[in-house]
Design a protein around this motif. Structure first.
Motif, PDB file in Angstrom:
ATOM      1  N   VAL A 110      96.782  38.045 147.327  1.00 21.67           N
ATOM      2  CA  VAL A 110      96.299  39.200 148.095  1.00 21.67           C
ATOM      3  C   VAL A 110      95.634  38.750 149.390  1.00 21.67           C
ATOM      4  O   VAL A 110      95.914  39.292 150.475  1.00 21.67           O
ATOM      5  CB  VAL A 110      95.315  40.039 147.249  1.00 21.67           C
ATOM      6  CG1 VAL A 110      94.614  41.078 148.129  1.00 21.67           C
ATOM      7  CG2 VAL A 110      96.044  40.724 146.102  1.00 21.67           C
ATOM      8  N   LEU A 111      94.758  37.751 149.305  1.00 21.61           N
ATOM      9  CA  LEU A 111      94.068  37.264 150.500  1.00 21.61           C
ATOM     10  C   LEU A 111      95.053  36.646 151.487  1.00 21.61           C
ATOM     11  O   LEU A 111      94.931  36.832 152.705  1.00 21.61           O
ATOM     12  CB  LEU A 111      93.001  36.242 150.108  1.00 21.61           C
ATOM     13  CG  LEU A 111      91.801  36.792 149.325  1.00 21.61           C
ATOM     14  CD1 LEU A 111      90.868  35.656 148.910  1.00 21.61           C
ATOM     15  CD2 LEU A 111      91.050  37.826 150.151  1.00 21.61           C
ATOM     16  N   THR A 112      96.034  35.908 150.964  1.00 24.97           N
ATOM     17  CA  THR A 112      97.051  35.313 151.838  1.00 24.97           C
ATOM     18  C   THR A 112      97.878  36.394 152.518  1.00 24.97           C
ATOM     19  O   THR A 112      98.174  36.303 153.723  1.00 24.97           O
ATOM     20  CB  THR A 112      97.970  34.384 151.024  1.00 24.97           C
ATOM     21  OG1 THR A 112      97.187  33.349 150.422  1.00 24.97           O
ATOM     22  CG2 THR A 112      99.021  33.750 151.926  1.00 24.97           C
ATOM     23  N   ALA A 113      98.259  37.421 151.769  1.00 25.93           N
ATOM     24  CA  ALA A 113      99.039  38.526 152.336  1.00 25.93           C
ATOM     25  C   ALA A 113      98.247  39.242 153.428  1.00 25.93           C
ATOM     26  O   ALA A 113      98.789  39.580 154.494  1.00 25.93           O
ATOM     27  CB  ALA A 113      99.435  39.502 151.239  1.00 25.93           C
ATOM     28  N   LEU A 114      96.955  39.467 153.171  1.00 20.48           N
ATOM     29  CA  LEU A 114      96.109  40.100 154.186  1.00 20.48           C
ATOM     30  C   LEU A 114      96.028  39.233 155.440  1.00 20.48           C
ATOM     31  O   LEU A 114      96.011  39.746 156.559  1.00 20.48           O
ATOM     32  CB  LEU A 114      94.706  40.342 153.622  1.00 20.48           C
ATOM     33  CG  LEU A 114      94.585  41.422 152.545  1.00 20.48           C
ATOM     34  CD1 LEU A 114      93.164  41.458 151.979  1.00 20.48           C
ATOM     35  CD2 LEU A 114      94.976  42.786 153.094  1.00 20.48           C
ATOM     36  N   GLY A 115      95.994  37.914 155.234  1.00 20.23           N
ATOM     37  CA  GLY A 115      95.972  36.993 156.366  1.00 20.23           C
ATOM     38  C   GLY A 115      97.232  37.083 157.199  1.00 20.23           C
ATOM     39  O   GLY A 115      97.193  37.052 158.433  1.00 20.23           O
ATOM     40  N   PHE A 116      98.380  37.235 156.542  1.00 28.30           N
ATOM     41  CA  PHE A 116      99.646  37.374 157.258  1.00 28.30           C
ATOM     42  C   PHE A 116      99.711  38.705 158.003  1.00 28.30           C
ATOM     43  O   PHE A 116     100.198  38.770 159.137  1.00 28.30           O
ATOM     44  CB  PHE A 116     100.829  37.260 156.291  1.00 28.30           C
ATOM     45  CG  PHE A 116     101.252  35.849 156.010  1.00 28.30           C
ATOM     46  CD1 PHE A 116     101.896  35.098 156.980  1.00 28.30           C
ATOM     47  CD2 PHE A 116     101.002  35.268 154.779  1.00 28.30           C
ATOM     48  CE1 PHE A 116     102.295  33.799 156.743  1.00 28.30           C
ATOM     49  CE2 PHE A 116     101.389  33.962 154.519  1.00 28.30           C
ATOM     50  CZ  PHE A 116     102.035  33.222 155.506  1.00 28.30           C
ATOM     51  N   PHE A 117      99.231  39.760 157.361  1.00 33.65           N
ATOM     52  CA  PHE A 117      99.249  41.070 158.009  1.00 33.65           C
ATOM     53  C   PHE A 117      98.310  41.106 159.210  1.00 33.65           C
ATOM     54  O   PHE A 117      98.549  41.855 160.170  1.00 33.65           O
ATOM     55  CB  PHE A 117      98.848  42.170 157.014  1.00 33.65           C
ATOM     56  CG  PHE A 117      99.940  42.542 156.066  1.00 33.65           C
ATOM     57  CD1 PHE A 117     101.216  42.837 156.529  1.00 33.65           C
ATOM     58  CD2 PHE A 117      99.704  42.582 154.702  1.00 33.65           C
ATOM     59  CE1 PHE A 117     102.238  43.174 155.644  1.00 33.65           C
ATOM     60  CE2 PHE A 117     100.709  42.919 153.810  1.00 33.65           C
ATOM     61  CZ  PHE A 117     101.985  43.221 154.285  1.00 33.65           C
ATOM     62  N   LEU A 119      96.903  38.323 161.415  1.00 30.60           N
ATOM     63  CA  LEU A 119      97.354  37.562 162.591  1.00 30.60           C
ATOM     64  C   LEU A 119      98.348  36.454 162.243  1.00 30.60           C
ATOM     65  O   LEU A 119      98.584  35.569 163.073  1.00 30.60           O
ATOM     66  CB  LEU A 119      96.138  36.943 163.306  1.00 30.60           C
ATOM     67  CG  LEU A 119      95.134  37.945 163.912  1.00 30.60           C
ATOM     68  CD1 LEU A 119      93.877  37.219 164.353  1.00 30.60           C
ATOM     69  CD2 LEU A 119      95.761  38.677 165.086  1.00 30.60           C
ATOM     70  N   VAL A 120      98.895  36.465 161.041  1.00 31.46           N
ATOM     71  CA  VAL A 120      99.862  35.467 160.559  1.00 31.46           C
ATOM     72  C   VAL A 120      99.202  34.107 160.315  1.00 31.46           C
ATOM     73  O   VAL A 120      99.305  33.540 159.229  1.00 31.46           O
ATOM     74  CB  VAL A 120     101.075  35.306 161.504  1.00 31.46           C
ATOM     75  CG1 VAL A 120     102.027  34.240 160.975  1.00 31.46           C
ATOM     76  CG2 VAL A 120     101.801  36.631 161.670  1.00 31.46           C
ATOM     77  N   VAL A 121      98.529  33.586 161.329  1.00 33.68           N
ATOM     78  CA  VAL A 121      97.919  32.258 161.223  1.00 33.68           C
ATOM     79  C   VAL A 121      96.944  32.160 160.056  1.00 33.68           C
ATOM     80  O   VAL A 121      96.974  31.184 159.294  1.00 33.68           O
ATOM     81  CB  VAL A 121      97.227  31.857 162.548  1.00 33.68           C
ATOM     82  CG1 VAL A 121      96.461  30.544 162.380  1.00 33.68           C
ATOM     83  CG2 VAL A 121      98.264  31.718 163.648  1.00 33.68           C
ATOM     84  N   PRO A 122      96.037  33.149 159.856  1.00 39.45           N
ATOM     85  CA  PRO A 122      95.147  33.071 158.685  1.00 39.45           C
ATOM     86  C   PRO A 122      95.915  33.030 157.369  1.00 39.45           C
ATOM     87  O   PRO A 122      95.486  32.382 156.408  1.00 39.45           O
ATOM     88  CB  PRO A 122      94.307  34.352 158.791  1.00 39.45           C
ATOM     89  CG  PRO A 122      94.330  34.701 160.237  1.00 39.45           C
ATOM     90  CD  PRO A 122      95.697  34.311 160.702  1.00 39.45           C
ATOM     91  N   GLY A 123      97.053  33.721 157.321  1.00 38.21           N
ATOM     92  CA  GLY A 123      97.873  33.704 156.115  1.00 38.21           C
ATOM     93  C   GLY A 123      98.448  32.328 155.844  1.00 38.21           C
ATOM     94  O   GLY A 123      98.463  31.861 154.703  1.00 38.21           O
ATOM     95  N   ILE A 124      98.922  31.669 156.895  1.00 41.09           N
ATOM     96  CA  ILE A 124      99.456  30.312 156.750  1.00 41.09           C
ATOM     97  C   ILE A 124      98.352  29.363 156.311  1.00 41.09           C
ATOM     98  O   ILE A 124      98.551  28.503 155.442  1.00 41.09           O
ATOM     99  CB  ILE A 124     100.087  29.834 158.074  1.00 41.09           C
ATOM    100  CG1 ILE A 124     101.284  30.711 158.437  1.00 41.09           C
ATOM    101  CG2 ILE A 124     100.499  28.363 157.979  1.00 41.09           C
ATOM    102  CD1 ILE A 124     101.883  30.403 159.795  1.00 41.09           C
ATOM    103  N   TYR A 125      97.176  29.533 156.915  1.00 45.90           N
ATOM    104  CA  TYR A 125      96.035  28.690 156.560  1.00 45.90           C
ATOM    105  C   TYR A 125      95.708  28.813 155.078  1.00 45.90           C
ATOM    106  O   TYR A 125      95.554  27.813 154.371  1.00 45.90           O
ATOM    107  CB  TYR A 125      94.818  29.079 157.402  1.00 45.90           C
ATOM    108  CG  TYR A 125      93.524  28.480 156.902  1.00 45.90           C
ATOM    109  CD1 TYR A 125      93.217  27.143 157.139  1.00 45.90           C
ATOM    110  CD2 TYR A 125      92.623  29.249 156.163  1.00 45.90           C
ATOM    111  CE1 TYR A 125      92.039  26.587 156.662  1.00 45.90           C
ATOM    112  CE2 TYR A 125      91.445  28.707 155.691  1.00 45.90           C
ATOM    113  CZ  TYR A 125      91.157  27.373 155.944  1.00 45.90           C
ATOM    114  OH  TYR A 125      89.997  26.825 155.453  1.00 45.90           O
TER     115      TYR A 125
END
Length: 217
Positions: A110-117, A119-125
């Motif tokens: 969930v946190l990764t998906a929110l990161g992608f939604f 700015l993308v970069v937080p999701g990759i991180y």
């Protein structure tokens, strides 16, 4: 594994060799190729069952089954590196840690998906940073949130190198997928074994100190 020793490890830093991780993972796979490939076929089959026959519930596989099932690779790798005899049922012992593994997998996704939604970069991180989260549950004894946080803090020390490791792992598994299920049944366990190897090497001193304290007591 206690918080203080893990904090000291994060503070002093560490390094690792990507090629060495995959070489050791391949060596582990070669000790039990039938068991490893068979378990991979099982996971792939269950996932395909959801996708092809009950697509409306395909998400349930990722939420309730993927975490405990893939944890089986880590538990198998632990037995192999400890020199213990590996049996087929060892791959399913991730279900003994069902609740924390499901929670760490769900919250992490969930946190990764929110990161992608966002700015993308937080999701990759976060996708890279949570690589050790299940291992923190299995071998660190942490609940889901400390497992996620300590995975993030530990991997952040060498995040770019772990990102490169992830890229190599993706390429290896794409190559395996191109060889149909046979190739993927090999590359999947090798990838998880490589992750386990890195975790074991990086945290080895922490666990050794704990063992020495027990023996001294």
């Amino acid at each position: 594994m206690n918080h203080q020793k893990l904090d000291q490890l994060i503070e002093r830093g560490y390094d690792f060799d990507i090629r060495e991780a995959f070489e050791h993972a391949w060596a582990m796979f070669r000790k039990y190729p039938a068991y490893c490939a068979g378990f991979s076929f099982f996971i792939i089959s269950v996932q395909l069952l959801f996708v092809l026959y009950i697509p409306d519930y395909a998400l349930l596989f990722g939420v309730f089954l993927a975490g405990p099932l893939t944890a089986g690779y880590f538990l198998a790798a632990n037995k192999i590196t400890q020199g213990h005899l590996l049996i087929n049922s060892d791959f399913f012992k991730g279900f003994q840690y069902y609740v924390p593994l499901v929670l760490v997998n769900l919250v992490g996704q969930v946190l990764t998906a929110l990161g992608f939604f966002a700015l993308v970069v937080p999701g990759i991180y976060l996708l890279v940073a949570y690589m050790f989260s299940s291992l923190m549950v299995l071998f660190g004894g942490f609940e889901f949130w400390p497992a996620l946080e300590y995975s993030r803090k530990l991997i952040q020390v060498q995040w770019f190198k772990f990102f490169l490791f992830g890229v190599v792992a993706v390429v290896v598994n794409i190559a395996g997928a191109m060889l149909f299920l046979v190739g993927l049944a090999i590359t999947m366990p090798v990838t998880y074994f490589a992750i386990y190897y890195l975790f074991e090497q990086i945290t080895r001193d922490v666990f050794v100190e704990d063992v020495e304290e027990v023996e001294a007591g």
